[in-house]
Write a protein that holds these residues in place. Structure first.
Motif, PDB file in Angstrom:
ATOM      1  N   TYR B  21      29.817  71.733  86.193  1.00 57.54           N
ATOM      2  CA  TYR B  21      30.594  72.770  86.535  1.00 57.54           C
ATOM      3  C   TYR B  21      31.782  72.053  87.379  1.00 57.54           C
ATOM      4  O   TYR B  21      32.820  72.793  87.704  1.00 57.54           O
ATOM      5  CB  TYR B  21      30.234  73.650  87.824  1.00 57.54           C
ATOM      6  N   PHE B  22      31.752  70.904  87.372  1.00 58.35           N
ATOM      7  CA  PHE B  22      32.831  70.051  88.298  1.00 58.35           C
ATOM      8  C   PHE B  22      32.990  70.336  89.546  1.00 58.35           C
ATOM      9  O   PHE B  22      34.315  70.786  89.998  1.00 58.35           O
ATOM     10  CB  PHE B  22      34.379  70.319  87.264  1.00 58.35           C
ATOM     11  N   LEU B  23      32.037  70.561  90.287  1.00 61.63           N
ATOM     12  CA  LEU B  23      32.170  70.936  91.686  1.00 61.63           C
ATOM     13  C   LEU B  23      32.005  69.784  92.533  1.00 61.63           C
ATOM     14  O   LEU B  23      31.224  68.845  92.158  1.00 61.63           O
ATOM     15  CB  LEU B  23      31.160  71.965  92.102  1.00 61.63           C
ATOM     16  N   GLY B  24      32.866  69.686  93.600  1.00 68.02           N
ATOM     17  CA  GLY B  24      32.738  68.518  94.503  1.00 68.02           C
ATOM     18  C   GLY B  24      33.390  67.315  93.908  1.00 68.02           C
ATOM     19  O   GLY B  24      33.029  66.164  94.437  1.00 68.02           O
ATOM     20  N   MET B  25      34.348  67.455  92.737  1.00 70.85           N
ATOM     21  CA  MET B  25      34.826  66.184  92.402  1.00 70.85           C
ATOM     22  C   MET B  25      35.588  65.419  93.180  1.00 70.85           C
ATOM     23  O   MET B  25      35.438  64.366  93.239  1.00 70.85           O
ATOM     24  CB  MET B  25      35.618  66.642  91.118  1.00 70.85           C
ATOM     25  N   PHE B 134      27.015  80.619  93.485  1.00 74.65           N
ATOM     26  CA  PHE B 134      26.306  80.870  92.326  1.00 74.65           C
ATOM     27  C   PHE B 134      25.050  81.285  92.695  1.00 74.65           C
ATOM     28  O   PHE B 134      24.450  82.208  91.989  1.00 74.65           O
ATOM     29  CB  PHE B 134      25.845  79.483  91.862  1.00 74.65           C
ATOM     30  N   PHE B 187      37.610  59.263  85.650  1.00 70.40           N
ATOM     31  CA  PHE B 187      37.642  60.743  84.930  1.00 70.40           C
ATOM     32  C   PHE B 187      36.783  60.520  83.473  1.00 70.40           C
ATOM     33  O   PHE B 187      36.253  61.360  83.239  1.00 70.40           O
ATOM     34  CB  PHE B 187      39.000  61.108  84.544  1.00 70.40           C
ATOM     35  N   ILE B 188      37.374  59.401  82.823  1.00 68.43           N
ATOM     36  CA  ILE B 188      36.718  59.379  81.593  1.00 68.43           C
ATOM     37  C   ILE B 188      35.301  59.046  81.670  1.00 68.43           C
ATOM     38  O   ILE B 188      34.549  59.539  80.704  1.00 68.43           O
ATOM     39  CB  ILE B 188      37.507  58.169  80.720  1.00 68.43           C
ATOM     40  N   THR B 190      33.323  59.974  84.023  1.00 68.62           N
ATOM     41  CA  THR B 190      32.422  61.220  84.344  1.00 68.62           C
ATOM     42  C   THR B 190      32.437  62.195  83.044  1.00 68.62           C
ATOM     43  O   THR B 190      31.367  62.819  82.897  1.00 68.62           O
ATOM     44  CB  THR B 190      33.278  61.953  85.244  1.00 68.62           C
ATOM     45  N   ALA B 191      33.294  62.194  82.184  1.00 69.75           N
ATOM     46  CA  ALA B 191      33.372  63.036  80.889  1.00 69.75           C
ATOM     47  C   ALA B 191      32.227  62.663  79.980  1.00 69.75           C
ATOM     48  O   ALA B 191      31.397  63.111  79.527  1.00 69.75           O
ATOM     49  CB  ALA B 191      34.588  63.183  80.405  1.00 69.75           C
ATOM     50  N   PHE B 195      29.017  64.667  78.946  1.00 69.53           N
ATOM     51  CA  PHE B 195      28.321  64.893  77.333  1.00 69.53           C
ATOM     52  C   PHE B 195      26.900  64.286  77.380  1.00 69.53           C
ATOM     53  O   PHE B 195      25.977  64.955  76.861  1.00 69.53           O
ATOM     54  CB  PHE B 195      29.081  63.898  76.400  1.00 69.53           C
ATOM     55  N   MET B 198      24.825  66.664  78.820  1.00 67.18           N
ATOM     56  CA  MET B 198      24.875  68.241  78.134  1.00 67.18           C
ATOM     57  C   MET B 198      23.512  68.328  77.161  1.00 67.18           C
ATOM     58  O   MET B 198      22.996  69.208  76.587  1.00 67.18           O
ATOM     59  CB  MET B 198      26.263  68.351  77.410  1.00 67.18           C
TER      60      MET B 198
END
Lengths: 207, 205
Positions: B21-25, B134, B187-188, B190-191, B195, B198
């Motif tokens: 969810y990208f929360l707390g980024m 949530f 950023f990269i 984290t992405a 993955f 997931m």
């Protein structure tokens, strides 16, 4: 803080962009950008909240005791976000369903807190308003760029309308389903940062 | 018992606050330069999540929800205070953070001074507000489930920030294109970790 009003407004659009440089408000930004429409609605909501909150806090700046300022700021922001949420529910119900909890998360969007702390507490209402709109736009631009690429490459549409011609698909073009997945938002933002910092050497980090 | 376990596991891995969810980024990117401070912040966030979620759950179900006030008497059946939920939730979170700050300053001054500004900033960490929202959306059956969900998401957040901090410590010695140094690479990474996480989404317990 002796910036001219024009600089206050324009700086956050480029050199001092809240997302790519100040590293604020990344959180709620990325998850809503898989389509263009929610990105734009989110951007407008943040601009409205940010500008109004900046003005309110700037008007109150001499009366807020320093010790409880965080709570005062949070209450002001939460009240504004509640209004935005109710307005969206009334006039754009579908989009507000898509954004779900992320409207509520504008409250904890660090851009809002960051600008209130760094700017509104020490400046008059008019510059504070410009600062709010400027930073909101800077955030919105990133959101819209990310939303544009993700929707175009991910589902071949813009605002839900097909833009990639049928002939492309017949030649073997496929939508890149990966772009819809959340992590790709980060990669797109990383690319924006890459381009921006390649152009502007001052922004590069030492390590 | 089984549903507690499955909520716990899925909130750590499948619905990880950062990677799903990208929360707390913001604080995740800002504090993840070395493992030690990342650990301190992660523990604090996990603790605040575990404490605020049950409190907000009780408030939501006995004060805010449509008809939640009916325990006061029949004339309150139609009261719906749910529009107040943002303000109430954030007030609970802010006061809890304040409390933890006071306790830490008194009993753990070393950790308190090493976290510095980031401790009060937990109040605006979206992972915590996100947890409460949530929770509201999922409508858990009882307080226990809400607590387990809070604990699980806190542990997930802690895992994520320790992981990225460890990678970024090693990254100092690698040769990265100059414009991507620091923020861009974070950023990269984290992405890519996203993955990886997931792949947990197929797990059903």
């Amino acid at each position: 803080m002796a910036l001219k009003n024009k600089e206050i407004f324009l700086n956050p659009l480029g050199k001092n962009n809240p997302v790519t440089v100040q590293m604020l408000g990344v959180c709620s930004a990325l998850a809503v950008t898989s389509k263009l429409e929610p990105s734009i609605v989110m951007a407008i909501s943040v601009i409205a909240v940010l500008a109004l909150a900046n003005v309110v806090i700037s008007l109150l700046r001499n009366t807020i005791p320093g010790r409880i300022r965080i709570i005062v700021q949070l209450v002001v922001v939460a009240a504004l976000v509640t209004i935005v949420n109710e307005v969206l529910k009334a006039f754009a119900y579908d989009v507000s369903k898509q954004l779900s909890v992320f409207i509520g998360l504008i409250i904890t969007n660090c851009i809002v807190m960051g600008r209130l702390e760094a700017f509104a507490l020490g400046n008059k209402p008019w510059p504070a308003f410009l600062d709010g709109v400027g930073n909101g736009l800077g955030y919105g631009i990133i959101l819209i760029i990310v939303g544009f690429f993700r929707e175009l490459l991910g589902s071949g549409t813009l605002f839900g309308i097909k833009v990639i011609p049928e002939a492309f698909y017949e030649m073997g073009y496929e939508n890149n389903g990966l772009m819809i997945l959340p992590p790709m938002a980060l990669i797109v933002v990383a690319c924006i940062i890459w381009v921006q910092r390649a152009k502007d050497k001052d922004l590069q980090e030492k390590n | 018992m089984q549903e507690y376990l499955s909520t716990f596991i899925s909130s750590i891995f499948v619905e990880n606050m950062i990677f799903a969810y990208f929360l707390g980024m913001c604080s995740y990117l800002a504090v993840s330069k070395n493992v030690k401070t990342a650990m301190g912040l992660g523990v604090a966030v996990a603790f605040v999540l575990t404490v605020t979620l049950p409190i907000n759950y009780l408030l939501e179900n006995y004060v805010l929800k449509a008809g939640a006030l009916s325990w006061l008497g029949e004339q309150f059946d139609s009261v719906n205070l749910s529009f107040l939920s943002f303000i109430i939730f954030i007030a609970v979170i802010a006061s809890m953070v304040q409390l933890i700050e006071m306790v830490m300053e008194k009993f753990m001054p070393a950790l308190y001074s090493s976290l510095g500004i980031f401790l009060p900033l937990i109040a605006v960490n979206c992972a915590i507000m996100g947890g409460s929202l949530f929770m509201q959306q999922k409508a858990f059956a009882n307080v226990g489930m809400a607590t387990v969900y809070g604990l699980g998401s806190g542990i997930g957040w802690l895992l994520a920030i320790i992981g990225i901090a460890a990678i970024r410590e090693k990254l100092q010695y690698s040769d990265i294109p100059k414009p991507l140094k620091g923020l861009g690479m974070a950023f990269i990474l984290t992405a890519l970790m996203g993955f990886g996480f997931m792949s947990f989404s197929g797990i059903k317990i």
